[in-house]
Design an enzyme around this catalytic site. Structure first.
Site, PDB file in Angstrom:
ATOM      1  NE  ARG A 131      10.156  71.683  40.652  1.00  0.00           N
ATOM      2  CZ  ARG A 131      10.352  70.452  40.054  1.00  0.00           C
ATOM      3  NH1 ARG A 131       9.327  70.262  39.235  1.00  0.00           N
ATOM      4  NH2 ARG A 131      11.393  69.539  40.107  1.00  0.00           N
ATOM      5  CE  LYS A 145       2.532  91.135  51.112  1.00  0.00           C
ATOM      6  NZ  LYS A 145       2.624  92.098  52.272  1.00  0.00           N
ATOM      7  CD  GLU A 157      -6.159  94.101  59.206  1.00  0.00           C
ATOM      8  OE1 GLU A 157      -5.785  95.238  58.366  1.00  0.00           O
ATOM      9  OE2 GLU A 157      -5.304  93.466  59.742  1.00  0.00           O
ATOM     10  CE  LYS A 181      -4.540  92.964  51.104  1.00  0.00           C
ATOM     11  NZ  LYS A 181      -4.172  91.911  52.153  1.00  0.00           N
ATOM     12  CD  GLU A 217       4.398  95.069  51.137  1.00  0.00           C
ATOM     13  OE1 GLU A 217       3.581  94.315  50.755  1.00  0.00           O
ATOM     14  OE2 GLU A 217       4.825  95.693  51.995  1.00  0.00           O
ATOM     15  NE  ARG A 221       0.030  93.301  48.734  1.00  0.00           N
ATOM     16  CZ  ARG A 221      -0.142  92.078  48.415  1.00  0.00           C
ATOM     17  NH1 ARG A 221       0.319  91.801  47.253  1.00  0.00           N
ATOM     18  NH2 ARG A 221      -0.703  91.305  49.226  1.00  0.00           N
ATOM     19  CG  ASN A 245       2.545  96.863  55.570  1.00  0.00           C
ATOM     20  OD1 ASN A 245       2.147  95.747  55.663  1.00  0.00           O
ATOM     21  ND2 ASN A 245       3.488  97.032  54.536  1.00  0.00           N
ATOM     22  CG  HIS A 272      -0.406  95.973  59.641  1.00  0.00           C
ATOM     23  ND1 HIS A 272      -1.575  96.698  59.646  1.00  0.00           N
ATOM     24  CD2 HIS A 272      -0.810  94.683  59.735  1.00  0.00           C
ATOM     25  CE1 HIS A 272      -2.673  96.033  59.584  1.00  0.00           C
ATOM     26  NE2 HIS A 272      -2.330  94.794  59.501  1.00  0.00           N
ATOM     27  CG  HIS A 332       3.039  92.366  62.257  1.00  0.00           C
ATOM     28  ND1 HIS A 332       3.290  92.851  60.924  1.00  0.00           N
ATOM     29  CD2 HIS A 332       1.864  91.829  62.222  1.00  0.00           C
ATOM     30  CE1 HIS A 332       2.376  92.167  60.276  1.00  0.00           C
ATOM     31  NE2 HIS A 332       1.434  91.682  61.113  1.00  0.00           N
ATOM     32  CG  HIS A 384      -3.508  90.833  62.859  1.00  0.00           C
ATOM     33  ND1 HIS A 384      -2.131  91.068  62.679  1.00  0.00           N
ATOM     34  CD2 HIS A 384      -4.284  91.403  61.985  1.00  0.00           C
ATOM     35  CE1 HIS A 384      -2.039  91.834  61.641  1.00  0.00           C
ATOM     36  NE2 HIS A 384      -3.166  92.006  61.285  1.00  0.00           N
TER      37      HIS A 384
END
Ligand code: ADP
Ligand code: ZN
Length: 341
Positions: free
Chosen positions: A107, A129, A171, A213, A223, A227, A231, A234, A238, A248
């Site tokens: 956990r 993330k 990025e 960032k 988000e 935030r 993206n 993206h 993606h 990427h």
């Protein structure tokens, strides 16, 4: 070594810049277990000597639940406890998987990252993330949980393949587009080769981008709002990354060009600034377009995580250095795609 503390909601995350992996033993109480991928392990074996190391296969194709299960099985074999710190040494794939595995093992145990790609240093390792892809769906399963610290050892970059440098700069250019016009101009006046040749110059660039960032994330960890600006490029990125197995950064680069065109169509973004962005991307050896099947891309967009009902939260530029979130109905997005392609 430069030490910077960043206050996230539930944790202070310390960034150690200009550091060396050898310094880890002074930073961690208790047992360390490393997670890395096969390429990095083979190239930098001496850095892992004397520590328990779990080696996963390299590449996005292995950013799947099976790799997490493997890490958990190895942790059980090693006898890792709640006092163990799991340290992911690698690019975004390794840091994402490590953060996720550490968040669910017993956990949750402590974890930290040593990012080894430009992309992980300025982006993937920052913000908490963690997760895996499920089939074609990127980052569909995971957690938001901050590491204890990030340690930047630029020594790793000596073996980073050129394509990965280029990937990371997508990025960096993204950060300049959404937050920092001065950075955009600095990038225009330099090149990947100039940054490669001067570690201190590169270190400053990485610090600046890690800070951009971090600040965006700290303002909006879960988000709800700003935030989402990260993206930029993206949403399309993606979709075409998955369809065409693009790296990427390449996909994001093409996605930023699409978003710039949409910004021009519906947000008054200047055509000259769109051309400036395309020129900068080319200067950093990034692609600005590719041929793809519109219908396929649209099908994937419909399943995007940023979609709510019949609209999608899209990131547009107001000008270079300033972005905004715009909800675009899918029907309008389809029309816009047909118009600009
Ligand atoms: P990212 O998501 O950061 O782009 P990945 O984790 O997919 O990165 O790594 C990209 C590729 O680069 C992988 O094949 C990985 O093994 C390799 N790699 C990562 N860091 C280094 C490094 N410092 N030197 C050489 N290869 C590296
Ligand atoms: Zn990205």
């Amino acid at each position: 070594m430069i030490k910077i503390e960043n206050k996230f909601l539930n944790r202070i995350v310390t960034y150690f810049f200009d550091a060396s992996m050898e310094e880890l033993k002074n930073l961690v109480d208790g047992e360390i277990v490393f997670v890395t991928d096969r390429n990095i392990f083979n190239l930098h074996q001496q850095k892992f000597a004397s520590q328990k190391t779990i080696v996963i296969e390299a590449g996005e194709a292995f950013k799947q639940q099976a790799s997490v299960d493997y890490i958990i099985a190895e942790l059980i074999k090693i006898g890792a406890t709640r006092k163990t710190t799991l340290i992911g040494v690698g690019g975004g794939v390794v840091t994402d998987i490590t953060g996720y595995a550490a968040s669910v093992y017993m956990r949750g145990i402590n974890f930290a990252f040593v990012p080894t790609t430009i992309l992980a240093m300025v982006d993937a390792a920052i913000g908490g993330k963690n997760g895996v892809d499920v089939g074609l769906y990127k980052n569909l399963v995971g957690t938001i949980n901050q590491p204890q610290f990030l340690l930047y050892d630029f020594n790793f970059l000596q073996t980073l393949p050129n394509e990965e440098w280029v990937n990371g700069f997508a990025e960096i250019i993204k950060h300049a587009c959404i937050k920092d016009e001065k950075l955009f101009t600095d990038l225009e006046n330099n090149s990947v080769d100039i940054y490669k040749k001067d570690v201190q110059f590169l270190s400053n660039l990485i610090k600046k981008n890690a800070t951009i960032k971090t600040n965006v994330v700290i303002e909006d960890e879960f988000e709800k709002g700003d935030r989402k600006l990260l993206n930029f490029g993206h949403t399309f990125g993606h979709a075409i990354e998955n369809l065409h197995q693009l790296p990427h950064g390449y996909a994001v680069s093409i996605g930023m060009c699409m978003a710039a065109k949409i910004s021009e169509e519906i947000n008054g973004f200047y055509s000259e600034d769109k051309l400036r962005l395309e020129k900068l991307l080319k200067q950093y050896h990034l692609p600005t377009q590719c041929s793809f099947d519109k219908a396929n891309v649209f099908e994937i967009l419909k399943k995007d995580k940023k979609r709510y009902d019949a609209s999608i939260d899209f990131i547009l530029l107001n000008k270079i250095g300033e972005a905004k979130i715009q909800s675009i109905p899918l029907t309008q997005l389809k029309d816009l795609m047909n118009q600009i392609l």
